[in-house]
Motif scaffolding. Sequence first.
Motif, PDB file in Angstrom:
ATOM      1  N   LEU A 111       0.603  -1.271   0.098  1.00 30.72           N
ATOM      2  CA  LEU A 111      -0.137  -0.037   0.381  1.00 30.72           C
ATOM      3  C   LEU A 111       1.403   1.393  -0.046  1.00 30.72           C
ATOM      4  O   LEU A 111       1.261   1.336   1.116  1.00 30.72           O
ATOM      5  CB  LEU A 111      -1.445  -0.123   0.951  1.00 30.72           C
ATOM      6  N   ASP A 112       0.921   2.113  -1.107  1.00 28.83           N
ATOM      7  CA  ASP A 112       1.991   3.490  -0.840  1.00 28.83           C
ATOM      8  C   ASP A 112       0.751   4.505  -1.380  1.00 28.83           C
ATOM      9  O   ASP A 112       0.126   4.916  -2.247  1.00 28.83           O
ATOM     10  CB  ASP A 112       2.221   2.965  -2.396  1.00 28.83           C
ATOM     11  N   LEU A 124      -3.133   0.107  -4.023  1.00 24.69           N
ATOM     12  CA  LEU A 124      -2.783  -1.370  -3.316  1.00 24.69           C
ATOM     13  C   LEU A 124      -2.411  -2.351  -4.586  1.00 24.69           C
ATOM     14  O   LEU A 124      -2.994  -1.887  -5.751  1.00 24.69           O
ATOM     15  CB  LEU A 124      -4.071  -1.775  -3.063  1.00 24.69           C
ATOM     16  N   SER A 125      -1.458  -2.646  -4.255  1.00 20.06           N
ATOM     17  CA  SER A 125      -1.136  -3.521  -5.510  1.00 20.06           C
ATOM     18  C   SER A 125      -0.498  -4.920  -4.553  1.00 20.06           C
ATOM     19  O   SER A 125      -0.211  -5.119  -3.626  1.00 20.06           O
ATOM     20  CB  SER A 125       0.238  -3.330  -5.990  1.00 20.06           C
ATOM     21  N   ASN A 142      -6.887   6.431   3.065  1.00 17.61           N
ATOM     22  CA  ASN A 142      -7.144   5.930   4.296  1.00 17.61           C
ATOM     23  C   ASN A 142      -7.631   4.305   4.626  1.00 17.61           C
ATOM     24  O   ASN A 142      -7.780   4.050   5.641  1.00 17.61           O
ATOM     25  CB  ASN A 142      -8.528   6.668   5.297  1.00 17.61           C
ATOM     26  N   PHE A 143      -7.117   3.742   3.744  1.00 20.80           N
ATOM     27  CA  PHE A 143      -7.191   2.241   3.370  1.00 20.80           C
ATOM     28  C   PHE A 143      -6.653   1.487   3.957  1.00 20.80           C
ATOM     29  O   PHE A 143      -5.117   1.752   4.434  1.00 20.80           O
ATOM     30  CB  PHE A 143      -6.850   2.244   2.059  1.00 20.80           C
ATOM     31  N   ARG A 144      -7.040   0.975   4.828  1.00 19.90           N
ATOM     32  CA  ARG A 144      -5.985  -0.010   5.961  1.00 19.90           C
ATOM     33  C   ARG A 144      -5.205  -1.510   5.495  1.00 19.90           C
ATOM     34  O   ARG A 144      -6.330  -1.953   5.073  1.00 19.90           O
ATOM     35  CB  ARG A 144      -7.080  -0.453   7.908  1.00 19.90           C
ATOM     36  N   LEU A 145      -4.638  -1.374   4.981  1.00 18.60           N
ATOM     37  CA  LEU A 145      -3.676  -2.682   4.832  1.00 18.60           C
ATOM     38  C   LEU A 145      -3.996  -3.661   6.575  1.00 18.60           C
ATOM     39  O   LEU A 145      -2.748  -3.597   7.048  1.00 18.60           O
ATOM     40  CB  LEU A 145      -2.915  -2.648   3.657  1.00 18.60           C
ATOM     41  N   ARG A 159     -10.524  -6.670  -6.985  1.00 19.33           N
ATOM     42  CA  ARG A 159     -11.615  -5.845  -7.522  1.00 19.33           C
ATOM     43  C   ARG A 159     -11.305  -4.642  -6.408  1.00 19.33           C
ATOM     44  O   ARG A 159     -11.087  -5.295  -5.505  1.00 19.33           O
ATOM     45  CB  ARG A 159     -13.155  -6.486  -7.958  1.00 19.33           C
ATOM     46  N   LYS A 160     -11.827  -3.859  -6.783  1.00 22.51           N
ATOM     47  CA  LYS A 160     -11.367  -2.560  -6.033  1.00 22.51           C
ATOM     48  C   LYS A 160     -12.376  -2.260  -4.808  1.00 22.51           C
ATOM     49  O   LYS A 160     -12.938  -2.923  -4.891  1.00 22.51           O
ATOM     50  CB  LYS A 160     -11.604  -1.259  -6.953  1.00 22.51           C
ATOM     51  N   PRO A 161     -11.808  -2.508  -3.547  1.00 24.00           N
ATOM     52  CA  PRO A 161     -12.626  -2.973  -2.519  1.00 24.00           C
ATOM     53  C   PRO A 161     -13.269  -1.620  -1.935  1.00 24.00           C
ATOM     54  O   PRO A 161     -12.840  -0.860  -2.707  1.00 24.00           O
ATOM     55  CB  PRO A 161     -11.019  -3.042  -1.610  1.00 24.00           C
TER      56      PRO A 161
END
Length: 161
Positions: A111-112, A124-125, A142-145, A159-161
Amino acid sequence: MSTNLPDDPHAPLQEPRLWRDERWTAQVIKNEDDEGWAVAMTLVGESEPALVGPWTMGRDKKNPKPLDAAAFHTLVKTASEVLRRHEQQLHAQLHKSLKLDTDAGRLHILLDIVPDEDNPYALLSARDAQDELVAQVRVAANFRLTEASAAAWVDNDFRKP
């Protein structure tokens, strides 16, 4: 903080309260909070000091001890370390990763965060064991990995979360 710098801001300088080399400027300043003195270390090209710390009083207990080569080199080392730690902390905040074991093998999920002032986002990769890009999507900054969010993304065919 007012300075009496010569015209060439990159010229080396060695005065009792002001030292400069090609990268750093050390300036002894009056501590506004008390009777003492402070020293500010500023990287060339920056408007704010990277480090401000207390400075030793001279023998007369009124004026600051003059800067010298040993003190300047110690201050440069300390200020450089402060900047290095700040960069490491910023990198850790903006780049997160984890390993995830899947049916297709182990994936490296990254997550960059791109801290754009107007429109921050993150990428996200997923990369395989050979470091080949398997999938990449743009997500909210603010995506939580977590292992759970990474597994859900993989299970949902990237797919995109």
